[in-house]
Design an enzyme around this catalytic site. Structure first.
Site, short mmCIF file in Angstrom:
data_model
loop_
_atom_site.label_atom_id
_atom_site.label_comp_id
_atom_site.label_asym_id
_atom_site.label_seq_id
_atom_site.Cartn_x
_atom_site.Cartn_y
_atom_site.Cartn_z
N ASN A 1 -10.15 -3.38 7.45
CA ASN A 1 -8.82 -3.12 6.93
C ASN A 1 -8.53 -1.64 6.76
O ASN A 1 -7.48 -1.26 6.26
CB ASN A 1 -8.58 -3.87 5.60
CG ASN A 1 -9.22 -3.21 4.41
OD1 ASN A 1 -10.26 -2.54 4.53
ND2 ASN A 1 -8.63 -3.38 3.24
N GLY B 1 -2.52 -11.56 -6.31
CA GLY B 1 -3.01 -10.85 -5.14
C GLY B 1 -3.02 -9.34 -5.26
O GLY B 1 -3.84 -8.66 -4.65
N THR C 1 -3.40 -4.77 8.05
CA THR C 1 -3.12 -6.00 7.33
C THR C 1 -2.93 -7.14 8.33
O THR C 1 -3.14 -6.97 9.54
CB THR C 1 -1.91 -5.83 6.39
OG1 THR C 1 -1.78 -6.97 5.56
CG2 THR C 1 -0.62 -5.61 7.17
N LYS D 1 -6.78 -7.73 11.34
CA LYS D 1 -8.04 -7.20 10.80
C LYS D 1 -9.24 -7.47 11.70
O LYS D 1 -10.10 -6.60 11.86
CB LYS D 1 -8.26 -7.75 9.39
CG LYS D 1 -7.21 -7.23 8.42
CD LYS D 1 -7.38 -7.77 7.02
CE LYS D 1 -6.27 -7.23 6.11
NZ LYS D 1 -6.41 -7.67 4.72
N SER E 1 0.80 -1.23 0.00
CA SER E 1 0.00 0.00 0.00
C SER E 1 0.84 1.28 0.00
O SER E 1 0.46 2.25 -0.69
CB SER E 1 -0.99 0.00 1.17
OG SER E 1 -0.37 -0.37 2.38
N GLY F 1 -9.57 -20.15 4.10
CA GLY F 1 -9.18 -19.13 5.07
C GLY F 1 -10.36 -18.28 5.48
O GLY F 1 -10.96 -17.61 4.63
N GLY G 1 -10.15 -15.94 8.01
CA GLY G 1 -9.63 -14.85 8.84
C GLY G 1 -10.19 -13.51 8.40
O GLY G 1 -11.26 -13.44 7.77
N ASP H 1 -11.36 -5.14 1.61
CA ASP H 1 -10.68 -6.32 1.07
C ASP H 1 -11.57 -7.07 0.08
O ASP H 1 -11.16 -7.39 -1.03
CB ASP H 1 -10.28 -7.27 2.19
CG ASP H 1 -8.95 -6.89 2.83
OD1 ASP H 1 -8.15 -6.20 2.18
OD2 ASP H 1 -8.72 -7.28 3.98
#
Length: 270
Positions: free
Chosen positions: A100, A252, A75, A79, A29, A140, A142, A116
């Protein structure tokens, strides 16, 4: 030697943004936002801050006391915790259970949002992989995975299979999703890839060279898209092996590209 990005001048009037993570060496970022600040003529800078989980609450409280900090980017692995540290949260944060981005409001409070999922779906769709009416397998549950799950269902994914070995976290996410999209999500402790059109790695596995694969790419159905949310390295072992097997791969960094306009609006960056 100056440590500031090209075109960025730091002075006593510069507004600060930080990105909190553990680790932070992989964050992309600052490289994207600081040139944007310079392009728009905004006197601001985004810097990475390495904050361990046990220090996160104190770090966020300290940033609240700093009068020239306007926002926080969040990040891995913070989060979910960041959502709980905000004073107010968006509907997306409540559904995803994670945040985020935190924006400082006029009264000094933190308002949490999560881009996100929005960014991931925007990048996926822009690459020609629209999740509408598709079966998506998500590995995932999370902070990022939860937001991506909500955004995929918002975008019209017909079926969503979510896997995570943390059953408490997985079940909590499924309950939140079922409140808004009943009957469209299934869960498992191990990846279930059968029939998936799109398979997404939303875990941190791939950040380090020695990480195991989040799932076996040879079990992904032929012709499916394999997507990763890892931004650095750009080509993870998962994507490299998936491409070698003939799968379409999605990088990504597209998730961050898809968030830039949302960040601009959220933080009032012109």
């Amino acid at each position: 030697m100056s440590g500031t990005p090209p075109g960025v001048t730091i002075s006593g009037t510069t507004r600060l943004y930080v990105v909190l993570g553990d680790p932070v060496a992989q964050v992309q970022s600052p490289a994207m936002l600081n040139p944007l600040f310079a392009e728009l003529g905004i006197d601001a800078v985004l810097v990475p801050v390495h904050a361990k989980p046990e220090h996160l609450e104190r770090v966020v409280a300290g940033l609240r006391c700093m009068g020239n900090v306007d926002g926080i980017f969040v990040t891995v692995p913070h989060k979910a915790a960041a959502a709980g540290l905000a004073d107010r949260r968006s509907a997306m944060v409540d559904v995803a259970g994670s945040a985020n981005a935190l924006r400082r409001e006029a009264d000094g409070s933190w308002y949490a949002e999560n881009f996100d999922g929005i960014g991931f779906v925007a990048g996926l769709t822009g690459a020609g992989h629209d999740p509408k009416a598709r079966h998506v397998a998500l590995v995932g549950a999370g902070g990022a995975g939860s937001a991506i799950a909500a955004a995929l269902l918002t975008a019209g994914a017909e079926r969503l299979s979510v896997c995570d070995p943390d059953t408490a976290k997985l079940n909590a996410l499924a309950a939140r999703l079922d409140t808004h999209w009943p009957g469209r999500t299934s869960t498992s402790a191990q990846p279930r890839l059968d029939g998936a059109d799109i398979v997404v790695n939303a875990t941190p596995l791939g950040l380090k060279p020695g990480d195991p694969l989040p799932f076996r790419p040879d079990l992904v159905p032929r012709g499916s898209v394999v997507a990763d949310i890892i931004m650095k390295p750009r080509e993870t072992r998962l994507l490299r092996e998936a491409a070698g097997l003939g799968h379409h791969v999605h990088y990504g960094i597209s998730m961050l590209d898809g968030q830039l306009d949302s960040y601009r609006a959220f933080f009032g960056l012109g």
